[in-house]
Scaffold this motif. Structure first.
Motif, PDB file in Angstrom:
ATOM      1  N   LEU A  84       0.430  -0.895   0.320  1.00  0.00           N
ATOM      2  CA  LEU A  84      -0.003  -0.228   0.410  1.00  0.00           C
ATOM      3  C   LEU A  84       0.923   1.121  -0.121  1.00  0.00           C
ATOM      4  O   LEU A  84       2.023   1.050   0.950  1.00  0.00           O
ATOM      5  CB  LEU A  84      -0.816   0.116   1.173  1.00  0.00           C
ATOM      6  CG  LEU A  84      -1.752  -0.841   1.537  1.00  0.00           C
ATOM      7  CD1 LEU A  84      -2.608  -0.928   2.986  1.00  0.00           C
ATOM      8  CD2 LEU A  84      -3.101  -1.015   0.151  1.00  0.00           C
ATOM      9  N   MET A  85       0.699   2.198  -0.424  1.00  0.00           N
ATOM     10  CA  MET A  85       1.198   3.727  -1.055  1.00  0.00           C
ATOM     11  C   MET A  85       0.672   4.090   0.551  1.00  0.00           C
ATOM     12  O   MET A  85      -0.679   4.903   0.518  1.00  0.00           O
ATOM     13  CB  MET A  85       1.164   4.208  -1.739  1.00  0.00           C
ATOM     14  CG  MET A  85       1.719   3.885  -2.567  1.00  0.00           C
ATOM     15  SD  MET A  85       1.880   5.022  -4.794  1.00  0.00           S
ATOM     16  CE  MET A  85       2.191   3.528  -5.792  1.00  0.00           C
ATOM     17  N   ILE A  86       1.089   4.741   1.708  1.00  0.00           N
ATOM     18  CA  ILE A  86       0.807   5.208   2.465  1.00  0.00           C
ATOM     19  C   ILE A  86       1.109   6.299   2.430  1.00  0.00           C
ATOM     20  O   ILE A  86       2.756   6.844   2.661  1.00  0.00           O
ATOM     21  CB  ILE A  86       0.790   4.727   3.696  1.00  0.00           C
ATOM     22  CG1 ILE A  86       0.722   3.516   4.017  1.00  0.00           C
ATOM     23  CG2 ILE A  86       0.652   5.732   4.705  1.00  0.00           C
ATOM     24  CD1 ILE A  86      -0.593   2.709   4.065  1.00  0.00           C
ATOM     25  N   GLU A  87       0.111   8.114   2.790  1.00  0.00           N
ATOM     26  CA  GLU A  87       0.928   9.066   2.713  1.00  0.00           C
ATOM     27  C   GLU A  87       1.325   9.301   4.042  1.00  0.00           C
ATOM     28  O   GLU A  87       0.695   9.806   4.965  1.00  0.00           O
ATOM     29  CB  GLU A  87      -0.322   9.847   1.874  1.00  0.00           C
ATOM     30  CG  GLU A  87      -0.007  11.509   1.403  1.00  0.00           C
ATOM     31  CD  GLU A  87      -1.574  11.526   1.249  1.00  0.00           C
ATOM     32  OE1 GLU A  87      -1.340  12.422   0.175  1.00  0.00           O
ATOM     33  OE2 GLU A  87      -2.564  11.619   2.097  1.00  0.00           O
ATOM     34  N   ARG A  88       2.653  10.811   4.400  1.00  0.00           N
ATOM     35  CA  ARG A  88       3.238  10.304   5.696  1.00  0.00           C
ATOM     36  C   ARG A  88       2.159  11.478   6.673  1.00  0.00           C
ATOM     37  O   ARG A  88       2.544  11.406   7.183  1.00  0.00           O
ATOM     38  CB  ARG A  88       4.538  10.653   5.247  1.00  0.00           C
ATOM     39  CG  ARG A  88       5.586   9.172   4.867  1.00  0.00           C
ATOM     40  CD  ARG A  88       6.922   9.472   4.660  1.00  0.00           C
ATOM     41  NE  ARG A  88       7.083   9.714   5.849  1.00  0.00           N
ATOM     42  CZ  ARG A  88       8.586   9.821   6.828  1.00  0.00           C
ATOM     43  NH1 ARG A  88       9.844  10.163   5.408  1.00  0.00           N
ATOM     44  NH2 ARG A  88       9.325  10.505   7.460  1.00  0.00           N
ATOM     45  N   ASP A  89       1.829  12.967   5.670  1.00  0.00           N
ATOM     46  CA  ASP A  89       1.227  13.520   5.548  1.00  0.00           C
ATOM     47  C   ASP A  89       0.122  13.108   6.454  1.00  0.00           C
ATOM     48  O   ASP A  89      -0.408  13.617   7.174  1.00  0.00           O
ATOM     49  CB  ASP A  89       0.923  14.379   5.034  1.00  0.00           C
ATOM     50  CG  ASP A  89       2.806  16.025   5.017  1.00  0.00           C
ATOM     51  OD1 ASP A  89       3.595  14.713   5.578  1.00  0.00           O
ATOM     52  OD2 ASP A  89       2.279  15.507   3.871  1.00  0.00           O
ATOM     53  N   THR A  90      -1.024  11.996   5.738  1.00  0.00           N
ATOM     54  CA  THR A  90      -1.943  12.446   6.539  1.00  0.00           C
ATOM     55  C   THR A  90      -2.363  10.371   6.849  1.00  0.00           C
ATOM     56  O   THR A  90      -3.760  10.426   7.803  1.00  0.00           O
ATOM     57  CB  THR A  90      -3.148  12.141   5.432  1.00  0.00           C
ATOM     58  OG1 THR A  90      -3.135  11.480   4.063  1.00  0.00           O
ATOM     59  CG2 THR A  90      -2.912  13.249   4.499  1.00  0.00           C
ATOM     60  N   GLY A  91      -1.491   9.261   6.502  1.00  0.00           N
ATOM     61  CA  GLY A  91      -1.577   8.148   7.220  1.00  0.00           C
ATOM     62  C   GLY A  91      -2.672   7.576   6.254  1.00  0.00           C
ATOM     63  O   GLY A  91      -2.781   6.340   6.001  1.00  0.00           O
TER      64      GLY A  91
END
Length: 167
Positions: A61-68
């Motif tokens: 999964l690509m997880i956006e670090r800023d939003t989780g």
């Protein structure tokens, strides 16, 4: 094979847990996924993962670090064949044109080329899909011919271990 988390500037690529793949395959959503994730292709991949849960798969999964939030998927078509492994990817429409896919491709390709049984990493793409072609080119892959796929004639983009280390 063990598939670790891969961290980039803006993303964490996290192996897709079987429980979450089952949620996607059932047509449902997890609360920590972007509103437009997963897409149809992600659900198809999730279905494959749930049918063979014991098999190593290399899907992240690509997880956006800023939003989780999970905003896409990227994965290796494991196991390699004759030293080569194919990969594929997709990102939620709401997160396109941000460079996330290029960032994820660079990280996954670099990781895959550390495996002792992998000398070549490649992806195939419809040449009419200019955004995807551009992702592969920006990630450092080079066009290496054409192949016949389910969707017709596809371009093949590759990166070798020697090319990666020679940069």
């Amino acid at each position: 094979m063990f598939f670790p988390d891969l961290t980039t500037d803006r993303l964490v690529l996290r192996p897709w847990p079987a429980e979450e793949a089952a949620v996607a395959a059932a047509g449902e959503r997890c609360p920590h996924w972007a509103a437009d994730f997963p897409g149809e292709a992600d659900r198809m991949i999730a279905g494959r993962l749930t049918r063979e849960p014991e098999r190593p798969h290399g899907h992240y999964l690509m997880i956006e670090r800023d939003t989780g939030l999970a905003v896409g998927g990227i994965g290796l078509k494991w196991p390699p064949t004759a030293g080569a492994v194919e990969f594929g990817y997709g990102v939620a429409p709401s997160r396109r044109c941000r460079g996330y896919t290029t960032e994820a491709v660079r990280a996954l390709v670099a990781y895959a080329l550390t495996a002792p049984c992998v000398d070549v990493v490649y992806a195939t793409v419809d040449p009419a899909n200019r955004p995807s072609v551009r992702v592969l080119e920006k990630a450092g892959l080079r066009r290496d011919g054409t192949v016949h796929g389910d969707e017709g004639l596809l371009h093949r983009y590759v990166l070798t271990a020697a090319e990666l280390t020679g940069r």
